[in-house]
Design a protein around this motif. Structure first.
Motif, PDB file in Angstrom:
ATOM      1  N   ARG A 141       0.709  -1.166   0.063  1.00  0.00           N
ATOM      2  CA  ARG A 141       0.090  -0.082   0.282  1.00  0.00           C
ATOM      3  C   ARG A 141       0.949   1.250  -0.026  1.00  0.00           C
ATOM      4  N   THR A 142       2.030   1.192   0.561  1.00  0.00           N
ATOM      5  CA  THR A 142       2.952   2.472   0.516  1.00  0.00           C
ATOM      6  C   THR A 142       4.373   1.990   0.732  1.00  0.00           C
ATOM      7  N   GLY A 143       5.363   2.796   0.346  1.00  0.00           N
ATOM      8  CA  GLY A 143       6.719   2.466   0.579  1.00  0.00           C
ATOM      9  C   GLY A 143       7.442   3.763   0.238  1.00  0.00           C
ATOM     10  N   GLN A 144       8.832   3.608   0.128  1.00  0.00           N
ATOM     11  CA  GLN A 144       9.665   4.719   0.192  1.00  0.00           C
ATOM     12  C   GLN A 144       9.457   5.256  -1.388  1.00  0.00           C
ATOM     13  N   SER A 145       9.103   6.829  -1.295  1.00  0.00           N
ATOM     14  CA  SER A 145       8.887   7.422  -2.477  1.00  0.00           C
ATOM     15  C   SER A 145       9.293   8.659  -2.893  1.00  0.00           C
ATOM     16  N   THR A 146      10.141   9.203  -1.895  1.00  0.00           N
ATOM     17  CA  THR A 146      10.636  10.451  -1.594  1.00  0.00           C
ATOM     18  C   THR A 146      11.644  10.609  -3.091  1.00  0.00           C
ATOM     19  N   ARG A 147      11.517  11.847  -3.726  1.00  0.00           N
ATOM     20  CA  ARG A 147      12.191  12.307  -4.809  1.00  0.00           C
ATOM     21  C   ARG A 147      13.588  12.305  -4.385  1.00  0.00           C
ATOM     22  N   GLY A 148      14.767  11.711  -4.861  1.00  0.00           N
ATOM     23  CA  GLY A 148      16.094  11.828  -4.637  1.00  0.00           C
ATOM     24  C   GLY A 148      16.469  11.169  -3.198  1.00  0.00           C
ATOM     25  N   ALA A 149      15.902  10.251  -2.928  1.00  0.00           N
ATOM     26  CA  ALA A 149      16.114   9.593  -1.626  1.00  0.00           C
ATOM     27  C   ALA A 149      17.475   9.202  -1.603  1.00  0.00           C
ATOM     28  N   THR A 150      18.017   9.015  -0.422  1.00  0.00           N
ATOM     29  CA  THR A 150      19.687   8.797  -0.244  1.00  0.00           C
ATOM     30  C   THR A 150      19.488   7.341   0.525  1.00  0.00           C
ATOM     31  N   HIS A 151      18.703   6.576   0.995  1.00  0.00           N
ATOM     32  CA  HIS A 151      18.607   5.374   1.685  1.00  0.00           C
ATOM     33  C   HIS A 151      19.211   4.357   0.859  1.00  0.00           C
ATOM     34  N   LEU A 152      20.527   3.635   1.070  1.00  0.00           N
ATOM     35  CA  LEU A 152      20.922   2.758   0.373  1.00  0.00           C
ATOM     36  C   LEU A 152      20.020   1.871  -0.361  1.00  0.00           C
ATOM     37  N   ILE A 153      19.282   1.096   0.199  1.00  0.00           N
ATOM     38  CA  ILE A 153      18.450  -0.022  -0.503  1.00  0.00           C
ATOM     39  C   ILE A 153      17.430   0.717  -1.462  1.00  0.00           C
ATOM     40  N   LYS A 154      16.777   1.741  -1.331  1.00  0.00           N
ATOM     41  CA  LYS A 154      15.950   2.459  -1.997  1.00  0.00           C
ATOM     42  C   LYS A 154      17.133   2.933  -3.312  1.00  0.00           C
ATOM     43  N   VAL A 155      17.979   3.550  -3.175  1.00  0.00           N
ATOM     44  CA  VAL A 155      19.107   3.767  -3.998  1.00  0.00           C
ATOM     45  C   VAL A 155      19.321   2.642  -5.198  1.00  0.00           C
ATOM     46  N   ALA A 156      19.666   1.444  -4.565  1.00  0.00           N
ATOM     47  CA  ALA A 156      20.069   0.532  -5.055  1.00  0.00           C
ATOM     48  C   ALA A 156      18.977  -0.145  -5.916  1.00  0.00           C
ATOM     49  N   VAL A 157      17.728  -0.301  -5.425  1.00  0.00           N
ATOM     50  CA  VAL A 157      16.599  -0.748  -5.887  1.00  0.00           C
ATOM     51  C   VAL A 157      16.386  -0.130  -7.422  1.00  0.00           C
ATOM     52  N   GLU A 158      16.642   1.522  -7.182  1.00  0.00           N
ATOM     53  CA  GLU A 158      16.193   2.276  -8.371  1.00  0.00           C
ATOM     54  C   GLU A 158      17.237   2.306  -9.353  1.00  0.00           C
ATOM     55  N   THR A 159      18.392   1.773  -8.835  1.00  0.00           N
ATOM     56  CA  THR A 159      19.736   1.649  -9.780  1.00  0.00           C
ATOM     57  C   THR A 159      19.385   0.230 -10.714  1.00  0.00           C
ATOM     58  N   ALA A 160      18.863  -0.711 -10.039  1.00  0.00           N
ATOM     59  CA  ALA A 160      18.527  -2.160 -10.466  1.00  0.00           C
ATOM     60  C   ALA A 160      17.248  -1.890 -11.667  1.00  0.00           C
ATOM     61  N   LEU A 161      16.626  -1.023 -11.420  1.00  0.00           N
ATOM     62  CA  LEU A 161      15.300  -0.754 -12.364  1.00  0.00           C
ATOM     63  C   LEU A 161      15.699   0.258 -13.440  1.00  0.00           C
ATOM     64  N   GLY A 162      16.899   0.799 -13.416  1.00  0.00           N
ATOM     65  CA  GLY A 162      17.400   1.843 -14.304  1.00  0.00           C
ATOM     66  C   GLY A 162      17.217   2.957 -14.180  1.00  0.00           C
ATOM     67  N   ASP A 163      16.576   3.421 -13.149  1.00  0.00           N
ATOM     68  CA  ASP A 163      16.404   4.937 -13.050  1.00  0.00           C
ATOM     69  C   ASP A 163      17.440   5.783 -12.499  1.00  0.00           C
ATOM     70  N   ARG A 164      18.538   4.998 -12.294  1.00  0.00           N
ATOM     71  CA  ARG A 164      19.829   5.736 -11.721  1.00  0.00           C
ATOM     72  C   ARG A 164      21.044   5.011 -12.676  1.00  0.00           C
ATOM     73  N   PRO A 165      21.832   5.762 -13.183  1.00  0.00           N
ATOM     74  CA  PRO A 165      23.092   5.230 -13.710  1.00  0.00           C
ATOM     75  C   PRO A 165      23.802   4.369 -13.276  1.00  0.00           C
ATOM     76  N   GLU A 166      23.937   4.539 -11.876  1.00  0.00           N
ATOM     77  CA  GLU A 166      25.132   3.898 -11.200  1.00  0.00           C
ATOM     78  C   GLU A 166      24.628   4.163  -9.772  1.00  0.00           C
ATOM     79  N   ILE A 167      25.529   3.180  -8.907  1.00  0.00           N
ATOM     80  CA  ILE A 167      25.164   3.531  -7.327  1.00  0.00           C
ATOM     81  C   ILE A 167      26.561   3.760  -6.968  1.00  0.00           C
ATOM     82  N   GLN A 168      26.604   4.788  -5.969  1.00  0.00           N
ATOM     83  CA  GLN A 168      28.088   5.174  -5.224  1.00  0.00           C
ATOM     84  C   GLN A 168      28.238   4.702  -3.845  1.00  0.00           C
ATOM     85  N   VAL A 169      29.304   3.982  -3.696  1.00  0.00           N
ATOM     86  CA  VAL A 169      29.612   3.408  -2.418  1.00  0.00           C
ATOM     87  C   VAL A 169      30.608   4.519  -1.926  1.00  0.00           C
TER      88      VAL A 169
END
Length: 330
Positions: free
Chosen positions: A179-207
């Motif tokens: 029903r809901t989840g992390q939807s914040t624009r430009g979120a910095t949470h690691l798992i959120k960023v990694a999932v967006e990268t996996a789906l092609g929304d971000r070109p890479e993930i930084q460590v």
């Protein structure tokens, strides 16, 4: 009586609202929608758009809806941003929290649950870290939350008022019911960023940093599923309503995963390899923070249900995919 949820249109707050609705509790949300979304609020909850710093509005909401408890999520949460803009964080997280606390006291609201953070510990000397550890934040974000905790303690000593300050570790995942989840624009949470990268929304993930004193050189964190965190809030609210004393408690699983371990979990669940770029450390980050959580377990009877990293990642990934199916990438 009604529960006021500040920031109830945001990531964690929206989960709280859904849980209260599931319990048939009357709920009113106050949110200015700076990072939250009106659609994320359960339709059964009342909604007021506005700023928690508006004391007249707070008085009106509390009186109009018959509020008897406040769960306070509203605030700014990005550690590097707090380093760059400390005054903004002290305004939003401390000054405005003071306004919410003052409104509670002024209007006879006796039960208050506060969204605090493990960032109050800074770089703790002992891992896992307990609630009695030294409080030495490394960032204005952590300091702003600690200042609110201190206000709550002083107010509880002076008034008929009890509070629970829950110190979150790293919150991740999404509502298991979708029903809901992390939807914040430009979120910095690691798992959120990694999932967006996996789906092609971000070109890479930084460590950020591979030279920490940890097994693989990357930062280690205790990741807690948002649904388990919300269960702790419900139990904290019930604890206060039952007349029990104020409480400060960690919310974590007593187990840490490094950044690289999390990225491997995302690759495993998504079935692909992530494009990774190594970057310098970020200011304000701790090398390793893992919870000691006996207090929340013993005092509140809390026990995690979703404490598996692949499950947390799977729920986050399912949420992102559902947003794409709805074309809801705002």
């Amino acid at each position: 009586m009604t529960v006021l949820v500040t920031g109830g249109a945001g990531y964690i707050g929206s989960h709280m609202v859904w849980e209260l609705v599931d319990r048939d509790e009357p709920v009113v949300v106050l949110d200015r929608l700076s990072t939250g979304f009106r659609w994320a609020v359960a339709p059964e909850a009342a909604f007021v758009e506005g700023d928690i710093g508006d004391e007249a509005l707070l008085d009106d909401v509390i009186a109009r809806f018959g509020v008897d408890a406040i769960i306070h999520f509203a605030g700014s949460v990005v550690v590097p941003d707090s380093v760059a803009d400390p005054l903004g964080y002290y305004l939003n997280n401390t000054v405005k929290s003071r306004a919410v606390i003052a409104a509670a006291v002024r209007n006879g609201v006796r039960h208050f649950v506060f969204s605090s953070t493990s960032a109050v510990y800074g770089d703790p000397p002992t891992i896992p870290v307990g609630e009695d550890a030294p409080l030495k934040p490394l960032s204005p974000y952590g300091t702003s939350k600690l200042m609110t905790e201190l206000m709550l303690a002083d107010v509880a000593a002076a008034h008929d008022f009890r509070y629970a300050a829950l110190r979150y570790f790293n919150v991740a995942g999404a509502d298991p019911k979708g029903r809901t989840g992390q939807s914040t624009r430009g979120a910095t949470h690691l798992i959120k960023v990694a999932v967006e990268t996996a789906l092609g929304d971000r070109p890479e993930i930084q460590v950020f940093g591979t030279d920490y004193d940890t097994p693989d050189g990357t930062g280690v964190r205790d990741y807690i599923h948002v649904a388990d965190l919300i269960d702790a809030h419900v139990r904290a609210l019930d604890h206060l309503r039952a007349g029990n004393p104020s409480l400060i408690a960690n919310c974590g699983y007593e187990r840490g995963f490094s950044v690289l371990e999390v990225l491997k979990a995302v690759e495993r669940v998504a079935g692909l390899s992530l494009p990774v770029r190594i970057a310098p450390r970020r200011p304000g980050d701790s090398p390793k923070v893992v919870a000691r959580s006996e207090r929340v377990r013993q005092v509140l009877g809390w026990a995690p249900r979703w404490d598996d990293l692949d499950t947390i990642v799977g729920h986050a990934l399912a949420w992102e995919r559902s947003r794409r199916r709805r074309n809801d990438l705002r």
